[in-house]
Design an enzyme around this catalytic site. Structure first.
Site, PDB file in Angstrom:
ATOM      1  N   HIS A   1     -24.254  -8.439  37.420  1.00 58.31           N
ATOM      2  CA  HIS A   1     -23.990  -7.544  38.536  1.00 58.31           C
ATOM      3  C   HIS A   1     -22.781  -8.075  39.303  1.00 58.31           C
ATOM      4  CE1 HIS A   1     -27.694  -5.382  37.940  1.00 58.31           C
ATOM      5  NE2 HIS A   1     -28.455  -6.450  38.155  1.00 58.31           N
TER       6      HIS A   1
ATOM      7  N   CYS B   1     -20.148  -2.991  37.018  1.00 57.77           N
ATOM      8  CA  CYS B   1     -19.538  -1.910  37.788  1.00 57.77           C
ATOM      9  C   CYS B   1     -18.342  -2.416  38.585  1.00 57.77           C
ATOM     10  CB  CYS B   1     -20.556  -1.292  38.745  1.00 57.77           C
ATOM     11  SG  CYS B   1     -21.921  -0.467  37.919  1.00 57.77           S
TER      12      CYS B   1
END
Length: 454
Positions: free
Chosen positions: A299, A342
């Site tokens: 992440h 992301c």
């Protein structure tokens, strides 16, 4: 109903026809996946996953049935005909099956059982005998020739030598293919893919350097280098665990071991440990290696990657470990970083036509990459700035799985890494994921072509 249509076609196909369909699809589906397929329904499922068959786009299916001469299915199930397909396939760029693949399939179909025995006899010093058993079809023999590098799209000399001894008509077909290809290649403008944010020596801002003038990096050692995987699955907050990431690790290890890299995976690292691990590899002696590859799955936030302790490490700091001054034994050699994460918290908008994945997609949060001002570094990001990327909890991330598939498909064809990543961009960008799009990004300061040697 597409499902019923494919079911009905599957029921009408026999084993030999399935083998033909698989062979004709090798330019689009890796051999590893095709070899595992034992029945037509599974084959069509793979083509659907690849986006080669979908509602409103059945041309590839029509082309395959045309190539295996199932005109009855073409007419009854798809409302087409031989004449219609012949017209369609005359349109430049329309055919999805390459001329090379059609040539080989046509040769296999044109041989008698005695001809196949002659081929096997003449190849017995080049292919392992257990691959030339009596029950091995000509398609299997051709696949073994490709696996062993005996034939390629640009080199059919051995095949011509085999057939000139007893089937001069087939040798003539190969000659015609080579003449046509040479004529086509001489007319086609081939440009080297344009690296992002840098123009290599001799390349202007237009980015149109002729391909034949671009040097290639040396890839002569075994192993070629380290392939390091930093794979964060289990976080302090269990709700942030990244299900499916183990599949990405498995895929990368399989592909890069095949590409002759020393592959090492490090699981569940805190932010400081991630930086320390990257720095550790930058301090190693890479003098007898050609390249360095690093995959990071986690992440994160913009410009940063999250450790399992919820602290962050800057991507720029990781990359700077491999500058020429910090890692002199890799100076002038390619360093590749692939980051599955992301770069924002919103979905990339799309016009939704069809979901390519079920509802078990998750998103990763991470970074915009800023390349240090040194050469020979490439960063492949799962998505462009400000947007999310997606990971299937069952099969792994969309980007990494597509990248591994394309490597398996295109490395044997000696395609360079930027060409492969452009194909990844095209395929990932085509898909619709939870109603959103995902667009990977390539940032490169490579000065030469990088072609992985098989």
């Amino acid at each position: 109903d597409l499902h019923k249509l494919l079911f009905d076609i599957s029921e009408a196909l026999v084993t030999e026809e399935l083998a033909g369909l698989k062979f004709l699809s090798l330019d689009h589906v890796p051999m590893r996946k095709l070899e595992a397929i034992q029945e037509p329904k599974a084959f069509f499922n793979v083509l659907q996953e690849k986006g080669m068959i979908e509602v409103g786009n059945l041309f590839f299916l029509k082309e395959l049935l045309y190539q295996i001469n199932r005109m009855d299915l073409l007419a009854a199930q798809l409302g087409s005909s031989r004449e219609e397909m012949e017209r369609e396939l005359r349109i430049p760029g329309r055919a999805k099956v390459s001329a090379y693949r059609r040539l080989l399939y046509g040769i296999a179909e044109d041989l008698t059982p005695d001809d196949v025995k002659c081929v096997k006899f003449l190849l017995q010093n080049q292919i392992p005998k257990n691959k030339l058993q009596d029950n091995a079809s000509m398609l299997k023999v051709l696949l073994e020739m490709e696996r062993n590098g005996i034939i390629t799209e640009d080199n059919l000399a051995t095949l011509k030598d085999v057939f000139k001894k007893f089937r001069a008509d087939i040798k003539k077909k190969i000659d015609t293919y080579e003449e046509t290809k040479k004529e086509y290649d001489s007319k086609e403008e081939l440009y080297y893919p344009v690296p992002v944010s840098v123009h290599p020596a001799g390349q202007g801002a237009g980015g149109k350097t002729p391909q034949q003038l671009v040097e290639t990096y040396k890839m002569e050692n075994n192993p070629h280098g380290y392939c390091v995987i930093l794979n964060n699955h289990s976080f302090k907050n269990p709700r942030e665990d990244r299900e499916g990431t183990m599949k990405d690790g498995e895929a990368v290890k399989r592909v890069f071991k095949w590409l002759q890299f020393e592959t090492v995976e490090h699981m569940d690292l805190e932010a400081e440990q991630m930086y320390a691990k990257v720095k550790e590899y930058s301090k190693k002696d890479h003098s007898n290696m050609d390249c360095f590859v690093c995959f990071i799955f986690s992440h994160g936030e913009k410009d940063k990657i999250k450790g399992v302790d919820h602290e962050f490490v800057n991507i720029k700091d990781l990359l700077s470990c491999f500058s020429g001054s910090n890692c002199p034994s890799l100076a002038g050699k390619p360093k590749l970083f692939f980051i599955q994460a992301c770069q924002g918290s919103v979905g990339h908008p799309a016009v939704t036509v069809k979901e390519d994945f079920p509802g078990d997609l998750e998103k990763d949060a991470t970074p915009v990459t800023s390349i240090p001002d040194q050469a020979d570094i490439l960063v492949g990001m799962a998505t462009v700035e400000d947007y999310e990327c997606y990971r299937c909890t069952k099969t792994g991330s969309v980007y990494i799985q597509c990248l591994c598939d394309k490597m398996e498909l295109l490395c044997p064809l000696h395609k360079d890494v930027l060409t492969i990543l452009t194909e990844v961009n095209k395929e990932v960008g085509r898909r619709v994921l939870k109603g959103w799009k995902q667009m990977p990004k390539i940032t490169s300061t490579l000065r030469k072509q990088l072609i992985f040697q098989i």
